[in-house]
Scaffold this motif. Structure first.
Motif, mmCIF file in Angstrom:
data_model
loop_
_atom_site.group_PDB
_atom_site.id
_atom_site.type_symbol
_atom_site.label_atom_id
_atom_site.label_comp_id
_atom_site.label_asym_id
_atom_site.label_seq_id
_atom_site.Cartn_x
_atom_site.Cartn_y
_atom_site.Cartn_z
ATOM 1 N N LEU A 6 2.679 54.220 36.740
ATOM 2 C CA LEU A 6 3.916 53.607 36.255
ATOM 3 C C LEU A 6 3.577 52.937 34.941
ATOM 4 O O LEU A 6 2.637 52.121 34.881
ATOM 5 N N VAL A 7 4.305 53.302 33.882
ATOM 6 C CA VAL A 7 4.082 52.705 32.567
ATOM 7 C C VAL A 7 5.413 52.215 32.014
ATOM 8 O O VAL A 7 6.481 52.703 32.405
ATOM 9 N N ARG A 8 5.348 51.268 31.102
ATOM 10 C CA ARG A 8 6.564 50.802 30.458
ATOM 11 C C ARG A 8 7.179 51.929 29.633
ATOM 12 O O ARG A 8 6.477 52.792 29.110
ATOM 13 N N ASP A 9 8.494 51.890 29.517
ATOM 14 C CA ASP A 9 9.212 52.906 28.752
ATOM 15 C C ASP A 9 8.771 52.961 27.295
ATOM 16 O O ASP A 9 8.856 54.006 26.658
ATOM 17 N N ASN A 48 12.966 53.527 41.598
ATOM 18 C CA ASN A 48 13.206 53.257 40.185
ATOM 19 C C ASN A 48 12.921 51.798 39.898
ATOM 20 O O ASN A 48 13.413 50.911 40.595
ATOM 21 N N TYR A 49 12.122 51.575 38.876
ATOM 22 C CA TYR A 49 11.806 50.227 38.423
ATOM 23 C C TYR A 49 12.259 50.136 36.978
ATOM 24 O O TYR A 49 11.762 50.872 36.117
ATOM 25 N N GLU A 50 13.217 49.263 36.729
ATOM 26 C CA GLU A 50 13.805 49.141 35.400
ATOM 27 C C GLU A 50 12.723 48.914 34.353
ATOM 28 O O GLU A 50 11.833 48.080 34.514
ATOM 29 N N GLY A 51 12.790 49.710 33.290
ATOM 30 C CA GLY A 51 11.849 49.574 32.186
ATOM 31 C C GLY A 51 10.525 50.279 32.404
ATOM 32 O O GLY A 51 9.654 50.220 31.540
ATOM 33 N N LEU A 52 10.358 50.972 33.558
ATOM 34 C CA LEU A 52 9.107 51.680 33.856
ATOM 35 C C LEU A 52 9.376 53.161 34.110
ATOM 36 O O LEU A 52 10.458 53.538 34.557
ATOM 37 N N HIS A 53 8.364 53.955 33.874
ATOM 38 C CA HIS A 53 8.458 55.411 33.999
ATOM 39 C C HIS A 53 7.234 55.910 34.773
ATOM 40 O O HIS A 53 6.112 55.495 34.478
ATOM 41 N N PHE A 54 7.443 56.827 35.745
ATOM 42 C CA PHE A 54 6.332 57.390 36.513
ATOM 43 C C PHE A 54 5.860 58.681 35.852
ATOM 44 O O PHE A 54 6.672 59.547 35.517
ATOM 45 N N ILE A 55 4.536 58.818 35.693
ATOM 46 C CA ILE A 55 3.940 60.029 35.133
ATOM 47 C C ILE A 55 2.861 60.517 36.099
ATOM 48 O O ILE A 55 1.936 59.770 36.430
#
Length: 181
Positions: free
Chosen positions: A56-59, A133-140
């Motif tokens: 999980l990383v910030r957008d 879903n975590y606001e402001g984060l993206h899963f890669i």
């Protein structure tokens, strides 16, 4: 692993250990554990669902635009890891030659808290894709792919209540039905 100080959030307990401890003490009849885990003294059912590991990383992270992320790309990033040592060892093995230089900033087991920490600090949370879903984060997802199983465990020598025995029987039947389909 880096010799830097690791923040271990004290309220983030090792849930797998606590579940096994409670089964041993007779406080729980069954528990759901993430592999890798020592299940030698338990009866168990392995679920057929494989869970995907990633970060999980910030957008606004340089990694957010990637479809997959490699150990080399994560080696220089501040990392937030699961607390369980067996999972950490699995992840370190995945990093190969980069494992010694990792910049681990925190460990813990409650993903919501770890996600909040990542959002505030810019760290990367190594975690399973839990379809949250975590606001402001993206899963890669990690590349190469890494997956884990989950097991439902219970004491081999336990005498169960009718309700617990029925639940275990139902789980065995249900999970075997999933495997056939």
């Amino acid at each position: 692993m880096s010799k830097k100080r690791i923040l271990n959030l004290p309220h983030l307990v090792n849930l797998g250990f606590r579940i096994k401890e409670r089964i041993e003490r007779g406080l729980l009849d069954v528990g759901l554990l993430q592999e890798p885990v020592d299940i030698a003294k338990y009866s168990f059912i392995r679920t057929p669902v494989r869970e995907q590991w990633g970060v999980l990383v910030r957008d606004d992270s340089e990694l957010a635009v990637k479809e997959r992320v490699s150990p080399a790309e994560l080696a220089a990033m501040p990392l937030i890891l699961p607390e369980r040592e067996s999972i950490q060892h699995e992840l370190f093995n995945r990093f190969g030659p980069y494992a010694e230089g990792l910049h681990i900033t925190a460990t813990g087991n409650l993903l919501y808290n770890l996600a909040s920490l990542a959002r505030a600090s810019g760290g990367c949370v190594l975690t399973l894709n839990l379809d949250c879903n975590y606001e402001g984060l993206h899963f890669i997802p990690l590349a190469p792919a890494l997956e884990s199983n989950t097991v439902l465990v219970w004491k081999k020598t336990q005498t169960f209540s009718a309700a617990a025995a029925a639940m275990i029987a139902f789980s065995e039947k249900y999970i075997s039905g999933i495997k056939r389909n």
